[in-house]
Design an enzyme around this catalytic site. Structure first.
Site, short mmCIF file in Angstrom:
data_model
loop_
_atom_site.label_atom_id
_atom_site.label_comp_id
_atom_site.label_asym_id
_atom_site.label_seq_id
_atom_site.Cartn_x
_atom_site.Cartn_y
_atom_site.Cartn_z
N ALA A 215 0.92 -1.29 -0.24
CA ALA A 215 0.01 0.06 -0.04
C ALA A 215 0.95 1.31 0.02
O ALA A 215 1.90 1.05 -0.01
CB ALA A 215 -0.81 -0.10 1.07
N ASN A 216 0.22 2.43 0.11
CA ASN A 216 1.17 3.68 0.12
C ASN A 216 0.32 4.71 1.31
O ASN A 216 -0.64 4.09 1.87
CB ASN A 216 1.24 4.24 -1.06
CG ASN A 216 -0.08 4.61 -1.82
OD1 ASN A 216 -1.02 5.44 -1.09
ND2 ASN A 216 -0.33 4.13 -3.10
N ARG A 217 0.94 5.59 1.44
CA ARG A 217 0.33 6.63 2.60
C ARG A 217 -0.73 7.55 2.29
O ARG A 217 -1.13 8.23 2.95
CB ARG A 217 1.47 7.28 3.12
CG ARG A 217 2.76 6.39 3.72
CD ARG A 217 3.72 7.51 4.69
NE ARG A 217 4.97 6.88 4.84
CZ ARG A 217 5.18 6.10 5.76
NH1 ARG A 217 4.23 6.06 6.66
NH2 ARG A 217 6.21 5.54 5.96
N ALA A 281 -4.00 7.45 -5.52
CA ALA A 281 -2.50 7.05 -5.47
C ALA A 281 -2.43 5.77 -5.66
O ALA A 281 -2.44 4.60 -4.94
CB ALA A 281 -1.88 7.30 -4.12
#
Ligand code: C5P
Length: 408
Positions: A215-217, A281
């Protein structure tokens, strides 16, 4: 008078709070509203159609299979003739029917055929309101674009019962109705009525095994702020969201997805649209073969390899589609050479505009865009770029939507 001449269809369902619907009719009429009422079988157990009819001065409708009622003003025409539909009180049972698209009586059939703004004022016992089934139904309905007012917290009609479940006061419901009918006009936002806008937001999660993922932030805050502003501007909004911890704004269609592939499919399924804002994102890679069982640690010192494949580029795919929206906006999250990369992205992906921002965390000299409430963006088009000063994500959304409304 805000409601002057506005046609309001009031659906009254069964519950002890149904008596408040009588006052609601009076209040709506005081403000110039023209009221037609549909009652469910349950509603008629609590208040009489005669009282309702006397107050709204229009015949009460209650029967899907009544030849006269269906002939004079059928269930389809009831919604078409209205400017706004209100369900008050909305019982737990009726919310469940709405969430599942049932249409076995006049009230539910009218709502299934409805194409007008819909305001729902629930009223029920606090345990019914808190029940996971009701929570699911409310979330589903919000995702379908239904507006909610209440319920309020306080004493209930049943003795020794208190909590959240009281019907909002009639004047509060009237205020919500007025807001709904006037919001786009009152707001200083540009007009986007009649425009369909597709927005992606949040990260994607790419599974490794049943419990782990890449995942990402991304928090989804910028995309959600854009969705809210577009709704306020009067657009029909579809928000395609990756996993985030944000309450979806009212009045839009919400499609929840996990992976990039699901997001791409949801985007395709949501076309056609006039504008697309791809603020998500999206993870660049996914794991080649997702393990069916949790991957075990193995021997000490052993490192499990992860084989990755490139995810589909949703923005690029959308820009190349035959039914591409006339205006497509992409985002560029960078930590260096922001403008340079954004310009390359604009042409590589075929977007009309790239909103570029520096997503370096505070520890790397950035302002903490990912997860934070503020943003510094540069608007990059084929004609050049505009750099905006630091502002809240909500203000970025307002300014960007203003630009888009001028271009569309
Ligand atoms: O290539 P990059 O990820 O920097 O591009 C960012 C823009 O492209 C964003 O608008 C993002 O939503 C979109 N994107 C996409 N699908 C991907 C990767 C990015 O739609 N697989």
């Amino acid at each position: 008078m805000v409601l002057n001449g506005k046609n309001i269809l009031l659906v009254i369902t069964g519950g002890i709070a149904a008596y408040k619907a009588l006052d609601l009719i009076r209040r709506l009429r005081e403000r110039g509203g023209v009221i037609r009422c549909v009652m469910t079988k349950g509603a008629k157990e609590f208040i009489t159609p005669l009282s309702v009819q006397a107050l709204c001065e229009n015949p009460v409708m209650d029967d899907l299979f009544n030849l006269t009622q269906e002939d004079e003003i059928g269930h389809i025409r009831l919604s078409r003739a209205a400017d706004l539909v209100i369900v008050a009180p909305a019982s737990a049972d009726f919310l469940a029917k709405m969430a599942h698209g049932l249409a076995d009586d006049l009230a539910s059939a009218v709502l299934l055929a409805n194409n007008k703004p819909l305001l729902v004022a629930p009223a029920m016992n606090p345990h019914m309101w808190a029940h996971p089934a009701t929570r699911r139904n409310v979330e589903q309905l919000k995702g379908d674009g239904v507006f909610f007012i209440g319920p309020e917290t306080g004493e209930m009609a049943e003795r020794n019962e208190a909590g959240t479940g009281r019907l909002s006061e009639p004047l509060t419901i009237v205020q919500a109705a007025e807001d709904l009918l006037t919001a786009p006009k009152r707001s200083c936002l540009p007009k986007l009525e009649g425009k369909k806008i597709l927005i992606t937001a949040g990260p994607t999660h790419e599974p490794i095994d049943p419990v782990r993922y890449i995942a990402n932030r991304s928090s989804g805050k910028q995309g959600y702020a854009l969705a809210e502003v577009c709704v306020e501007a009067g657009a029909a909004v579809t928000l395609i969201s990756g996993p985030v911890n944000l309450a979806p704004p009212d009045g839009l269609v919400l499609k929840k997805v996990e992976t990039a592939s699901e997001m791409l499919q949801a985007v395709k399924d949501s076309l056609p649209a006039d504008i697309a804002i791809m603020a998500a994102a999206v993870a660049d890679w996914r794991v080649d073969k997702v393990a069916m069982d949790k991957i075990k640690k193995g021997e000490e010192g052993y490192v499990a390899p992860l084989f990755l494949s490139e995810n589909p580029d949703i923005l690029k795919t959308l820009c190349a589609m035959e039914n591409r929206p006339s205006l497509v906006v992409g985002f560029a999250a960078e930590t260096e050479k922001i403008l340079e990369y954004a310009q390359i992205k604009l042409s590589k992906k075929g977007a009309d505009m790239i909103v570029a921002n520096n997503v370096a965390p505070k520890s790397f000299g950035g302002i903490g865009v990912m997860g934070g409430d503020r943003n510094i963006v540069h608007l990059v088009t084929a004609d050049g770029h505009e750099s905006w000063k630091e502002m809240t994500k909500n203000d970025v959304a307002k300014r960007l939507v203003t630009v888009l409304a001028e271009k569309i």
